[in-house]
Design a protein around this motif. Sequence first.
Motif, short mmCIF file in Angstrom:
data_model
loop_
_atom_site.label_atom_id
_atom_site.label_comp_id
_atom_site.label_asym_id
_atom_site.label_seq_id
_atom_site.Cartn_x
_atom_site.Cartn_y
_atom_site.Cartn_z
N ALA A 102 0.99 -1.16 0.15
CA ALA A 102 0.09 -0.05 -0.13
C ALA A 102 0.86 1.26 -0.07
O ALA A 102 0.87 1.89 0.94
N THR A 103 1.39 1.55 -1.16
CA THR A 103 2.11 2.86 -1.22
C THR A 103 1.03 4.00 -1.55
O THR A 103 1.37 5.03 -1.63
N ASP A 104 0.00 3.62 -1.98
CA ASP A 104 -1.19 4.47 -2.60
C ASP A 104 -2.01 4.67 -1.27
O ASP A 104 -2.72 3.51 -0.91
N PRO A 105 -2.32 5.93 -0.94
CA PRO A 105 -3.33 5.95 0.11
C PRO A 105 -4.71 5.58 -0.14
O PRO A 105 -5.46 5.08 0.75
N LEU A 106 -5.02 5.30 -1.17
CA LEU A 106 -6.44 4.67 -1.62
C LEU A 106 -6.44 3.11 -1.67
O LEU A 106 -7.67 2.41 -1.57
N THR A 107 -5.43 2.43 -1.48
CA THR A 107 -5.18 1.13 -1.49
C THR A 107 -5.29 0.43 -0.14
O THR A 107 -4.57 0.75 0.74
N ARG A 108 -6.17 -0.34 0.04
CA ARG A 108 -6.21 -1.12 1.55
C ARG A 108 -4.94 -2.01 1.78
O ARG A 108 -4.32 -2.71 0.71
N GLU A 109 -4.70 -2.11 3.19
CA GLU A 109 -3.43 -2.79 3.38
C GLU A 109 -3.82 -4.25 3.69
O GLU A 109 -4.19 -4.47 4.77
N PHE A 110 -3.80 -5.17 2.44
CA PHE A 110 -4.06 -6.46 3.04
C PHE A 110 -2.66 -7.23 3.19
O PHE A 110 -1.81 -6.55 3.17
N ARG A 111 -3.01 -8.48 3.87
CA ARG A 111 -1.82 -9.21 4.36
C ARG A 111 -0.87 -9.65 3.26
O ARG A 111 -1.41 -10.05 2.46
N SER A 112 0.34 -9.69 3.54
CA SER A 112 1.55 -10.41 2.71
C SER A 112 1.17 -10.02 1.20
O SER A 112 1.19 -11.10 0.57
N PRO A 113 1.36 -8.74 0.84
CA PRO A 113 0.84 -8.45 -0.61
C PRO A 113 2.32 -9.05 -1.24
O PRO A 113 3.39 -8.90 -1.13
N GLU A 114 1.87 -9.63 -2.71
CA GLU A 114 3.00 -10.00 -3.64
C GLU A 114 2.94 -9.17 -4.80
O GLU A 114 3.75 -9.64 -5.65
N LEU A 115 1.95 -8.60 -4.89
CA LEU A 115 1.59 -7.87 -6.32
C LEU A 115 2.54 -6.63 -6.29
O LEU A 115 2.41 -5.69 -5.57
N THR A 116 3.43 -6.46 -7.38
CA THR A 116 4.29 -5.17 -7.57
C THR A 116 3.64 -4.23 -8.61
O THR A 116 2.88 -4.34 -9.34
N GLU A 117 3.99 -2.71 -7.98
CA GLU A 117 3.64 -1.73 -8.91
C GLU A 117 4.35 -1.64 -10.05
O GLU A 117 5.33 -2.08 -10.21
#
Length: 323
Positions: free
Chosen positions: A204-219
């Motif tokens: 979650a580098t974007d304030p609009l994005t929820r902080e889910f656990r263990s993210p693996e998708l890269t910007e």
Amino acid sequence: MAQAHPDPDTVRSALALAVRAPSVHNTQPWQWRIGDRTVHLYADDTRQLPLADPDRRDLLLSCGAALHHFRVAARSFGWHTVVHRFPNPAEQQHLASIEFTATTPTSDVIATARAITRRRTDRRRVTSWEVPPTHTRHIIEAGTAEGALVHEIAGGGTRTRLVQAFQDAARLHRDDARYQTELALWSGRHVTPEGVPARDAVTATDPLTREFRSPELTEAVIHDLDDRGVLLLVHTGADDPLSRLRAGEATSAVLLAATTFGLATCPLTEPMELPDTRDLVRADVLSDSGFPQLIVRIGWAATSAAQVPLTPRRPLDNVVRPL
């Protein structure tokens, strides 16, 4: 003699597309019942999120999206749907009773149905490429045709205060241990038929994005960080269950219309899940007239971005039964 009702295989095919609808934390909080001439949609309250969704708003939005997906799918197979929403006021889990009449699908309907399997929730930043105003108008019209209101959130101070509402909601959720436990139950895992897989969540580098656990998708977008695409607010004049269900249908229409244009989409609900931040959105964006239900971000994904994989769904037999 022409058929008066779709055959069982057609109904199941439409339901297979209906359950591709997005839902809060991919909980898929719906149950479908098939009668001789009708299909019925029920809310599955056992899948309600007590901390993220204490008043069932997200649950009803999710079910509304699935209802609209089903209507689109049925129409693409040659069946117009006649929907009776909340047919039994004493049974609030019974969300819709659906009847059918034969129709001829148009090319637009077929294109919208095809968008169901192409749509993804893409939580990554979008590029600064402009979404043509004609696209935005078409998408807004598609949503407002479904019984809710949709309008574009202007830039400047309104958007700044909206971002602040997202940041406030994220902070409150971050400090809530019970919410964090619930979030861990519904995210951060690998491929499962429910919940948000780690591969679909982004840091979650974007304030609009929820902080889910263990993210693996890269910007994929690392420039133009102040640009966050077009933000569309889905809102209603009332805040009763019917209004929320219709807002879910409108959200589905917005998502599918945007997908037909090749746009990336992401439903955003976190500020609406807390009374204080929802009131902030209501005051700043709607001037205290109406009720914000959710926001849909649309925009162009980076050409270098890999496609987000389809989020798994529960087996159809788990959510579809005879009446």
